[in-house]
Design an enzyme around this catalytic site. Structure first.
Site, short mmCIF file in Angstrom:
data_model
loop_
_atom_site.label_atom_id
_atom_site.label_comp_id
_atom_site.label_asym_id
_atom_site.label_seq_id
_atom_site.Cartn_x
_atom_site.Cartn_y
_atom_site.Cartn_z
N GLU A 180 8.91 -4.27 10.72
CA GLU A 180 9.40 -2.97 10.22
C GLU A 180 9.96 -2.11 11.35
O GLU A 180 9.29 -1.89 12.37
CB GLU A 180 8.25 -2.24 9.50
CG GLU A 180 8.67 -0.92 8.90
CD GLU A 180 7.68 -0.37 7.88
OE1 GLU A 180 6.71 -1.06 7.51
OE2 GLU A 180 7.90 0.79 7.46
N ASP A 189 0.84 -1.20 0.00
CA ASP A 189 0.00 0.00 0.00
C ASP A 189 0.87 1.26 0.00
O ASP A 189 0.38 2.38 -0.05
CB ASP A 189 -1.00 0.00 1.15
CG ASP A 189 -0.36 -0.10 2.52
OD1 ASP A 189 0.88 -0.18 2.59
OD2 ASP A 189 -1.10 -0.09 3.52
N SER A 190 2.22 1.04 0.01
CA SER A 190 3.14 2.16 -0.22
C SER A 190 2.93 2.74 -1.62
O SER A 190 3.43 3.82 -1.92
CB SER A 190 4.59 1.72 -0.04
OG SER A 190 4.86 0.56 -0.78
O1 KIV Z 1 3.60 -1.16 1.67
C1 KIV Z 1 4.80 -1.48 1.73
O2 KIV Z 1 5.62 -1.19 0.85
C2 KIV Z 1 5.24 -2.23 2.90
C3 KIV Z 1 6.72 -2.41 3.07
C4 KIV Z 1 7.30 -1.19 3.65
C5 KIV Z 1 7.04 -3.61 3.85
O3 KIV Z 1 4.45 -2.67 3.68
#
Ligand code: KIV
Length: 272
Positions: free
Chosen positions: A190, A52-53
């Site tokens: 994380e 979701d990044s």
């Molecule tokens: O959404 C994402 O990219 C993540 C990573 C930071 C592990 O959850």
């Protein structure tokens, strides 16, 4: 001890548990679109996270909260069309699984049916145990996510290292054991102290994939746009940049603009 090498034609949740048992480190990167997913998959990454990044990286939002389920399905289905080998994990977006396990299951089913992804990832421990269990009973593999959980950023207030205090560290250890007991196939951990991450990884039989969690875990994950240096404002200590694509792409684009302005492009050979 030398790592046991095995060629995985297709990485599965079972392969990951096997890699941990054989002390083979797991590589994981993000992708949100077809072209990037093709490069990442063909380069041999074990797990592709449709994170979701995408909310930050692709859409320019300040947090991961605004991305919708439809948007996640769009990104995930683009990735699925590109991938031959990697296991694809898709984030359940904020607000689609917390507090209502029936809604959580409906969300996970939509992701699996409409994107073709192989598994889902959810942030949290005990608070979302019912949702995780319900999704697992439908045969959908679930990856947990503990430590800094960006969907809770307004509760934390900052993106600094989590679980430095004993109380939070104890809860994290308990949550990791719970996720293992519920049947999750792995955990993303994380931004926590490396000694705590190592302790957690050693306490469970499922793989723990770290981001800013040190070298004592079973694998590493980074956001691809960050490790390629396409983004440049974000520089946490844990980020290793393998390229500086922000500068290199900018230079290429400047050369293109100059060539158009000077009429150098297109040349006679580049015309019909
Ligand atoms: O959404 C994402 O990219 C993540 C990573 C930071 C592990 O959850």
């Amino acid at each position: 001890m030398s790592a046991i090498k095995k060629d995985y034609k297709r990485v599965t949740t079972k392969s990951l548990v096997e890699m941990k048992a054989n002390r083979v480190k797991i590589s994981m990167l993000t992708a949100y679109d077809y072209t990037m997913a093709k490069i990442v998959d063909h380069a041999g990454v074990d797990v592709i996270l449709v994170g979701d990044s995408a909310s930050n990286v692709m859409a320019g939002h300040e947090t991961t909260l605004p991305i919708t389920l439809d948007e996640m399905i769009y990104h995930a289905s683009s990735v699925v069309r590109a991938v031959d080998r990697s296991l694809i994990v898709v984030d359940l977006p904020f607000g689609t699984y917390q507090g209502n396990s029936r809604k959580a299951l409906a969300t996970a089913i939509r992701i699996m049916k409409e994107s073709g992804g192989h598994s889902v990832k959810m942030e949290g421990g005990e608070e979302i145990a019912e949702s995780i269990s319900r999704i697992l009973t439908a045969g959908i593999p679930v990856m947990g996510h503990l430590g800094l959980t960006p969907q809770s950023i307004y509760k934390f207030g900052t993106y600094t290292v989590r679980a430095k205090e004993e109380e939070e560290a104890n809860k994290l250890k308990k949550d990791a054991k719970l996720l293992e007991k519920l049947g999750c196939f792995g955990i993303v951990l994380e931004k926590v102290p490396s000694n705590l991450a190592k302790e957690v990884a050693e306490s469970v039989s499922i793989p723990v994939i770290g981001i800013g969690a040190g070298d004592g875990v079973d694998g590493q994950v980074l956001v691809t746009h960050d490790m390629l240096g396409m983004t440049h404002e974000f520089s946490p200590r844990f980020l290793r940049r393998y390229l500086n694509l922000y500068a290199d792409m900018g230079d290429a684009i400047k050369r293109y603009v100059a060539d158009v302005k000077s009429r150098d492009f297109p040349s006679k050979e580049e015309q019909y």
